[in-house]
Design an enzyme around this catalytic site. Structure first.
Site, PDB file in Angstrom:
ATOM      1  N   SER A  29       0.499  -0.937   0.140  1.00  0.00           N
ATOM      2  CA  SER A  29       0.058  -0.204  -0.207  1.00  0.00           C
ATOM      3  C   SER A  29       0.921   1.014  -0.064  1.00  0.00           C
ATOM      4  O   SER A  29       2.311   1.254   0.101  1.00  0.00           O
ATOM      5  CB  SER A  29      -1.118  -0.294   1.273  1.00  0.00           C
ATOM      6  OG  SER A  29      -1.843   0.953   0.926  1.00  0.00           O
ATOM      7  N   ASN A  30       0.186   2.353  -0.035  1.00  0.00           N
ATOM      8  CA  ASN A  30       0.401   3.428   0.060  1.00  0.00           C
ATOM      9  C   ASN A  30       0.672   3.760   1.839  1.00  0.00           C
ATOM     10  O   ASN A  30      -0.343   4.299   2.093  1.00  0.00           O
ATOM     11  CB  ASN A  30       0.643   4.471  -1.319  1.00  0.00           C
ATOM     12  CG  ASN A  30       1.565   4.344  -2.068  1.00  0.00           C
ATOM     13  OD1 ASN A  30       2.136   3.908  -2.392  1.00  0.00           O
ATOM     14  ND2 ASN A  30      -0.323   4.544  -3.412  1.00  0.00           N
ATOM     15  N   ARG A  31       1.749   5.070   2.052  1.00  0.00           N
ATOM     16  CA  ARG A  31       1.016   5.843   3.171  1.00  0.00           C
ATOM     17  C   ARG A  31       0.267   6.951   2.569  1.00  0.00           C
ATOM     18  O   ARG A  31       0.212   8.176   1.653  1.00  0.00           O
ATOM     19  CB  ARG A  31       2.404   6.604   3.826  1.00  0.00           C
ATOM     20  CG  ARG A  31       3.145   5.648   4.407  1.00  0.00           C
ATOM     21  CD  ARG A  31       3.887   7.004   5.197  1.00  0.00           C
ATOM     22  NE  ARG A  31       5.462   5.636   5.798  1.00  0.00           N
ATOM     23  CZ  ARG A  31       5.258   4.661   6.841  1.00  0.00           C
ATOM     24  NH1 ARG A  31       4.013   5.499   7.254  1.00  0.00           N
ATOM     25  NH2 ARG A  31       6.412   3.858   7.475  1.00  0.00           N
ATOM     26  N   ALA A  96      -4.061   8.200  -3.021  1.00  0.00           N
ATOM     27  CA  ALA A  96      -1.923   7.944  -3.490  1.00  0.00           C
ATOM     28  C   ALA A  96      -2.711   6.629  -4.023  1.00  0.00           C
ATOM     29  O   ALA A  96      -2.480   5.450  -3.495  1.00  0.00           O
ATOM     30  CB  ALA A  96      -1.763   7.586  -1.625  1.00  0.00           C
TER      31      ALA A  96
END
Ligand code: C5P
Length: 220
Positions: A29-31, A96
């Site tokens: 995933s992304n932050r 994001a």
């Protein structure tokens, strides 16, 4: 008193991260806390818009009066956006989105004890949702985001041109990540327009006003 600068407008906003599965247990995933996108959804709704928020997994409640559609992967987000986008005036891509998904994701859990040792992941490129919406004939007016750690002006203007969007909003990632304040810079074909450091909801309200000033007029 706040003028309803987006009255009669339909707005689709993406927010949060996407999660890309490795196996049923593990993800990449992304932050992204989703705070900026949710604040923009709230501000758009306050401005009188009909708002659909297409969100990856976050810990946030949907803002009052906003229709939220929950998605996980970038490909799910893309289909939800494409379903929602007809007759939309404005698309704001804040999510994001993961750049890649795992091409060799498995339906059962990868065991640690496998004789082969650590697994190898193969990546495949995800669809660019913003670029795709921006390229739609008769599509909505599009706003993109760019979180950068350096060279914000150069990267943001390049991204704006590459994705062919009239407005791109830059923020320096070190200020933005999971914080409640943000420092946004708006980039359009005239150049850059910095906003002050503000609580995210205030920055979102100023952004909505700036967008409303640029939107093509409604035909009466
Ligand atoms: O350069 P980058 O692709 O990160 O640009 C970020 C902008 O594009 C953001 O507005 C983001 O929501 C959008 N985006 C997208 N689909 C992707 C990647 C980014 O809509 N696959």
């Amino acid at each position: 008193f706040q003028p309803k600068v987006l009255a009669q407008r339909r707005v689709v906003i993406t927010a949060g991260p996407t999660i890309e599965k490795i196996d049923p247990i593990r993800v990449i995933s992304n932050r992204s806390s989703g705070k900026t996108g949710y604040a923009i959804a709230q501000a758009a709704r306050e401005a009188g818009a009909q708002v659909t928020l297409i969100s990856g997994p976050t810990a946030l409640p949907a803002p009052y009066g906003v229709a939220r559609i929950d998605v996980e992967s970038a490909r799910d987000m893309r289909s939800a956006v494409m379903h929602a986008i007809a007759d939309t005036d404005l698309f704001i891509a804040v999510a994001a989105v993961a750049d890649w998904h795992v091409a060799n994701a498995t339906d059962s859990k990868i065991k640690k004890t496998g004789a082969a040792g650590a697994p190898s992941l193969e990546f495949a490129t995800n669809p660019d949702i913003l670029a795709e919406v921006a390229a739609l004939p008769h599509g909505p007016w599009c706003v993109g985001f760019a979180a950068e750690t350096e060279n914000l002006h150069e990267y943001a203007q390049a991204k704006r041109r590459r994705k062919a969007v009239p407005l791109l909003v830059g923020n320096l990632a070190q200020h933005a990540m999971n914080a409640d304040i943000t420092e946004l810079v708006l980039f359009d074909d005239q150049g850059s327009h910095p906003l002050p450091v503000l609580p995210k909801i205030e920055a979102a309200r100023q952004l909505i006003q700036a967008i409303a000033n640029r939107l093509p007029r409604l035909i009466a």
